[in-house]
Design a protein around this motif. Sequence first.
Motif, short mmCIF file in Angstrom:
data_model
loop_
_atom_site.label_atom_id
_atom_site.label_comp_id
_atom_site.label_asym_id
_atom_site.label_seq_id
_atom_site.Cartn_x
_atom_site.Cartn_y
_atom_site.Cartn_z
N VAL A 1 -8.57 10.77 9.19
CA VAL A 1 -7.93 10.78 7.88
C VAL A 1 -6.66 9.94 7.90
O VAL A 1 -6.37 9.19 6.96
CB VAL A 1 -7.63 12.23 7.44
CG1 VAL A 1 -6.71 12.25 6.23
CG2 VAL A 1 -8.94 12.95 7.12
N SER A 2 -5.89 10.05 8.98
CA SER A 2 -4.63 9.31 9.08
C SER A 2 -4.84 7.80 9.08
O SER A 2 -3.93 7.04 8.72
CB SER A 2 -3.88 9.72 10.35
OG SER A 2 -4.67 9.49 11.51
N ASP A 3 -6.05 7.34 9.43
CA ASP A 3 -6.35 5.91 9.41
C ASP A 3 -6.96 5.46 8.09
O ASP A 3 -6.65 4.36 7.59
CB ASP A 3 -7.31 5.56 10.56
CG ASP A 3 -6.70 5.80 11.93
OD1 ASP A 3 -5.47 5.65 12.07
OD2 ASP A 3 -7.46 6.14 12.86
N LEU A 4 -7.86 6.27 7.55
CA LEU A 4 -8.58 5.85 6.34
C LEU A 4 -7.79 6.09 5.06
O LEU A 4 -7.89 5.30 4.11
CB LEU A 4 -9.93 6.57 6.26
CG LEU A 4 -10.87 6.13 5.13
CD1 LEU A 4 -11.18 4.65 5.21
CD2 LEU A 4 -12.16 6.95 5.15
N LEU A 5 -7.00 7.15 5.02
CA LEU A 5 -6.30 7.48 3.78
C LEU A 5 -5.37 6.35 3.31
O LEU A 5 -5.34 6.05 2.11
CB LEU A 5 -5.52 8.78 3.95
CG LEU A 5 -4.91 9.35 2.67
CD1 LEU A 5 -6.00 9.67 1.64
CD2 LEU A 5 -4.09 10.60 2.97
N PRO A 6 -4.61 5.70 4.20
CA PRO A 6 -3.78 4.58 3.73
C PRO A 6 -4.61 3.46 3.11
O PRO A 6 -4.17 2.81 2.15
CB PRO A 6 -3.06 4.11 5.00
CG PRO A 6 -3.04 5.31 5.89
CD PRO A 6 -4.34 6.01 5.62
N VAL A 7 -5.80 3.22 3.63
CA VAL A 7 -6.67 2.19 3.07
C VAL A 7 -7.09 2.57 1.65
O VAL A 7 -7.06 1.75 0.72
CB VAL A 7 -7.91 1.98 3.96
CG1 VAL A 7 -8.88 1.00 3.32
CG2 VAL A 7 -7.50 1.52 5.34
N LEU A 8 -7.47 3.84 1.48
CA LEU A 8 -7.87 4.30 0.15
C LEU A 8 -6.70 4.26 -0.82
O LEU A 8 -6.86 3.91 -2.00
CB LEU A 8 -8.43 5.72 0.24
CG LEU A 8 -9.63 5.93 1.16
CD1 LEU A 8 -10.10 7.38 1.09
CD2 LEU A 8 -10.76 4.98 0.82
N THR A 9 -5.51 4.59 -0.33
CA THR A 9 -4.31 4.58 -1.17
C THR A 9 -4.04 3.18 -1.70
O THR A 9 -3.73 2.99 -2.89
CB THR A 9 -3.10 5.09 -0.38
OG1 THR A 9 -3.36 6.42 0.08
CG2 THR A 9 -1.85 5.11 -1.24
N LEU A 10 -4.17 2.18 -0.82
CA LEU A 10 -3.96 0.79 -1.25
C LEU A 10 -5.01 0.36 -2.26
O LEU A 10 -4.71 -0.34 -3.24
CB LEU A 10 -3.98 -0.13 -0.04
CG LEU A 10 -2.77 -0.03 0.90
CD1 LEU A 10 -2.98 -0.90 2.14
CD2 LEU A 10 -1.48 -0.44 0.18
N ARG A 11 -6.25 0.77 -2.04
CA ARG A 11 -7.33 0.41 -2.97
C ARG A 11 -7.05 1.00 -4.36
O ARG A 11 -7.23 0.34 -5.38
CB ARG A 11 -8.67 0.94 -2.46
CG ARG A 11 -9.20 0.27 -1.20
CD ARG A 11 -9.89 -1.05 -1.53
NE ARG A 11 -10.46 -1.65 -0.34
CZ ARG A 11 -11.75 -1.60 -0.03
NH1 ARG A 11 -12.60 -0.98 -0.82
NH2 ARG A 11 -12.19 -2.18 1.06
N LEU A 12 -6.62 2.25 -4.38
CA LEU A 12 -6.37 2.91 -5.65
C LEU A 12 -5.15 2.31 -6.35
O LEU A 12 -5.14 2.13 -7.57
CB LEU A 12 -6.16 4.41 -5.43
CG LEU A 12 -7.39 5.18 -4.97
CD1 LEU A 12 -7.01 6.59 -4.55
CD2 LEU A 12 -8.45 5.23 -6.04
N ALA A 13 -4.13 1.97 -5.57
CA ALA A 13 -2.92 1.40 -6.15
C ALA A 13 -3.17 0.01 -6.71
O ALA A 13 -2.49 -0.43 -7.65
CB ALA A 13 -1.82 1.35 -5.11
N ALA A 14 -4.16 -0.70 -6.16
CA ALA A 14 -4.43 -2.07 -6.59
C ALA A 14 -5.05 -2.13 -7.98
O ALA A 14 -4.99 -3.16 -8.65
CB ALA A 14 -5.36 -2.76 -5.59
N ASN A 15 -5.65 -1.02 -8.41
CA ASN A 15 -6.30 -1.00 -9.72
C ASN A 15 -5.96 0.30 -10.44
O ASN A 15 -6.66 1.29 -10.31
CB ASN A 15 -7.81 -1.14 -9.58
CG ASN A 15 -8.50 -1.31 -10.94
OD1 ASN A 15 -7.87 -1.16 -11.98
ND2 ASN A 15 -9.78 -1.63 -10.91
N PRO A 16 -4.86 0.33 -11.20
CA PRO A 16 -4.45 1.57 -11.87
C PRO A 16 -5.42 2.06 -12.92
O PRO A 16 -5.33 3.20 -13.38
CB PRO A 16 -3.10 1.19 -12.51
CG PRO A 16 -3.18 -0.30 -12.67
CD PRO A 16 -3.98 -0.79 -11.50
N LEU A 17 -6.39 1.22 -13.32
CA LEU A 17 -7.36 1.65 -14.33
C LEU A 17 -8.54 2.36 -13.72
O LEU A 17 -9.39 2.89 -14.44
CB LEU A 17 -7.87 0.43 -15.11
CG LEU A 17 -6.80 -0.32 -15.93
CD1 LEU A 17 -7.43 -1.48 -16.66
CD2 LEU A 17 -6.09 0.61 -16.90
#
Length: 202
Positions: free
Chosen positions: A174-190
């Motif tokens: 989780v500590s490795d994948l969660l930052p990746v998901l966070t960046l993906r979500l932040a890149a597209n606020p819609l």
Amino acid sequence: MPLLVPPAPKPALRSALAALASPTAVRDPRTPALRSAAGSLIPELPLPVHILDRVTKGQGTPRTRLAGWRFLVRSGEHAVAAAETMLTPDGWAFSHFFEGPYVTSTELALRQAEALPGSYQPRLLSVPELYMLTLWLHEDPTADAAKGTPAPSDLLVPLAPAPPGIAAHRAHRVSDLLPVLTLRLAANPLMGLGTPAMGSPA
């Protein structure tokens, strides 16, 4: 070490069994494998489906919420469909059957997880904004499967089809994948507009 599959609420299991005994439910046009299956249809491997609420950089511990319980429906040697149950004001109730790649992918991921060292409690974690479903291997196999958040040392195994750039059927901490998901979500606020009611891809 074998996975310690948590027991589903008895009313959820009863609702899945009742749906499998109902010709109307089984003959739904969306589930040709159930209509054509020969022999018994058995709901097994109950997995709680948790939804990962939107996460942002610096938020800390992610929040999850229980959306339902999913049963793989076995006919013969393999799962041919899944039965989804949900919590209503009157208790647990059958929601729907579905087929598709996530059924096969879940079955494969569970087999792969059984070969991992250590002991885990399997769950499903949905990230609806990314239309992503993962097998969540919780490090405390005795925990209440309806509660809790992903611990940094828990494992997430993205199910196929996974979002572009994320390897399916590979265990990530989780500590490795969660930052990746966070960046993906932040890149597209819609992202996240019009997500499914159950919050989990089928």
